[in-house]
Design a protein around this motif. Structure first.
Motif, PDB file in Angstrom:
ATOM      1  N   TYR A  12      57.823  97.269  20.171  1.00 45.82           N
ATOM      2  CA  TYR A  12      58.799  96.324  20.729  1.00 45.82           C
ATOM      3  C   TYR A  12      58.551  94.920  20.181  1.00 45.82           C
ATOM      4  O   TYR A  12      59.480  94.233  19.731  1.00 45.82           O
ATOM      5  CB  TYR A  12      58.679  96.325  22.257  1.00 45.82           C
ATOM      6  N   ILE A  13      57.287  94.504  20.201  1.00 45.91           N
ATOM      7  CA  ILE A  13      56.936  93.175  19.700  1.00 45.91           C
ATOM      8  C   ILE A  13      57.269  93.051  18.216  1.00 45.91           C
ATOM      9  O   ILE A  13      57.840  92.052  17.769  1.00 45.91           O
ATOM     10  CB  ILE A  13      55.440  92.890  19.948  1.00 45.91           C
ATOM     11  N   THR A  14      56.916  94.078  17.445  1.00 41.42           N
ATOM     12  CA  THR A  14      57.186  94.063  16.007  1.00 41.42           C
ATOM     13  C   THR A  14      58.677  93.918  15.726  1.00 41.42           C
ATOM     14  O   THR A  14      59.098  93.112  14.879  1.00 41.42           O
ATOM     15  CB  THR A  14      56.656  95.347  15.346  1.00 41.42           C
ATOM     16  N   LEU A  15      59.498  94.677  16.437  1.00 39.75           N
ATOM     17  CA  LEU A  15      60.949  94.611  16.247  1.00 39.75           C
ATOM     18  C   LEU A  15      61.506  93.242  16.627  1.00 39.75           C
ATOM     19  O   LEU A  15      62.383  92.699  15.934  1.00 39.75           O
ATOM     20  CB  LEU A  15      61.632  95.700  17.086  1.00 39.75           C
ATOM     21  N   LEU A  16      61.005  92.681  17.713  1.00 41.12           N
ATOM     22  CA  LEU A  16      61.473  91.359  18.125  1.00 41.12           C
ATOM     23  C   LEU A  16      61.084  90.282  17.101  1.00 41.12           C
ATOM     24  O   LEU A  16      61.901  89.409  16.767  1.00 41.12           O
ATOM     25  CB  LEU A  16      60.916  90.998  19.506  1.00 41.12           C
ATOM     26  N   LYS A  17      59.873  90.356  16.611  1.00 38.32           N
ATOM     27  CA  LYS A  17      59.426  89.369  15.623  1.00 38.32           C
ATOM     28  C   LYS A  17      60.276  89.435  14.352  1.00 38.32           C
ATOM     29  O   LYS A  17      60.590  88.410  13.734  1.00 38.32           O
ATOM     30  CB  LYS A  17      57.945  89.583  15.302  1.00 38.32           C
ATOM     31  N   GLU A  18      60.657  90.650  13.967  1.00 34.18           N
ATOM     32  CA  GLU A  18      61.502  90.815  12.779  1.00 34.18           C
ATOM     33  C   GLU A  18      62.869  90.171  12.976  1.00 34.18           C
ATOM     34  O   GLU A  18      63.531  89.797  11.996  1.00 34.18           O
ATOM     35  CB  GLU A  18      61.680  92.303  12.470  1.00 34.18           C
TER      36      GLU A  18
END
Length: 276
Positions: free
Chosen positions: A23-29
């Motif tokens: 979730y964090i990775t997708l949001l950062k992208e």
């Protein structure tokens, strides 16, 4: 600061397909700098982040603790408590909305209805409680005015409610699947590092910018005309859960903070129910 204020992760939500790290990775992208984990009636997702990820990876990303609480009479309510404040009572669904408001405010937190104009039983403005006492909205601190899993009409109605009652507006994806993550946002005018700072901004009624796209592959959209089954299923689920947790909730209420429904609106409601 761009954050998602309505997030469900699989470590805390049985119906979520997205782990907190993904979730964090997708949001950062997508250019986000933070998120509020708001699993239903549990902090398990947040605890997983705290125990397994915090300080080890994604140190440039802010993760805040929240919860989406299932009330007995007013649908889903988003709750944010101050940094370090742990309330086991919030993990036992089934309080009435007025008792929840008293409890959260007495312990320094803020709260507001999730997708307030969405499905029957799940959403505040489509409950009997709201129809009887619409001005109960005055007691909330914010309104989720943008939810990408809702319709454009639903979000427009939510924004109208927020304006009518002069409430801070927030936005969140309400994502349970990877493709939905980050489709709605809240932009804060300045960065926050903890729940207490976010609560302070809400208390000051600082305006937040909200927006995003629309996710049209939710379960209720796939169900089409029979989506009322979804709403009625929730009613039975919530009533059953409320009864199962009633004893534990009463015990925790006495231990953590005795709460009496002192709000005059709640007293009026209780008297009306008694007369019936």
């Amino acid at each position: 600061m761009k954050i998602d204020m309505h997030c469900h992760v699989k470590e805390g939500s049985l119906d979520s397909k997205v782990g907190v790290e993904e979730y964090i990775t997708l949001l950062k992208e997508k250019g986000f700098q933070g998120m509020v984990i708001t699993d239903h009636n549990t902090y398990k997702g947040y605890r997983y982040w705290k125990d397994h990820i915090k300080g080890k990876s994604h140190t440039d990303f802010v993760v805040l603790k929240g919860i989406e609480y299932d009330t007995r009479d007013a649908g889903h309510i988003l709750v944010i408590m101050p940094e370090g404040v742990k309330m086991r009572l919030l993990e036992l669904r089934g309080m009435t909305v007025s008792v929840l408001i008293d409890f959260v405010h007495r312990n320094g937190g803020v709260l507001g209805p999730a997708h307030p104009c969405g499905e029957k039983y799940l959403s505040f403005a489509n409950t009997k409680r709201y129809r009887m006492f619409p001005d109960l909205l005055n007691r909330f601190d914010f309104v989720e005015a943008y939810n990408c899993c809702e319709s454009e009409e639903s979000n427009a109605q939510a924004l109208s409610l927020a304006k009518k009652y002069d409430k801070v507006t927030v936005g969140g994806s309400d994502a349970h699947k990877p493709e939905c993550v980050g489709m709605a946002y809240t932009i804060l005018p300045e960065p926050v590092t903890c729940e207490t700072e976010l609560i302070s901004m809400i208390h000051k009624k600082i305006a937040f910018q909200t927006g995003g796209g629309y996710y049209t592959k939710t379960t209720k959209e796939k169900m089409g005309r029979v989506k009322m089954i979804f709403a009625y299923s929730f009613w039975f689920y919530n009533k059953g859960g409320e009864l199962l947790r009633r004893h534990g909730r009463k015990t925790k209420m006495r231990q953590e903070n005795p709460v009496d429904p002192i709000d005059p609106i709640e007293l009026e409601y209780m008297e009306a129910q008694h007369e019936r």
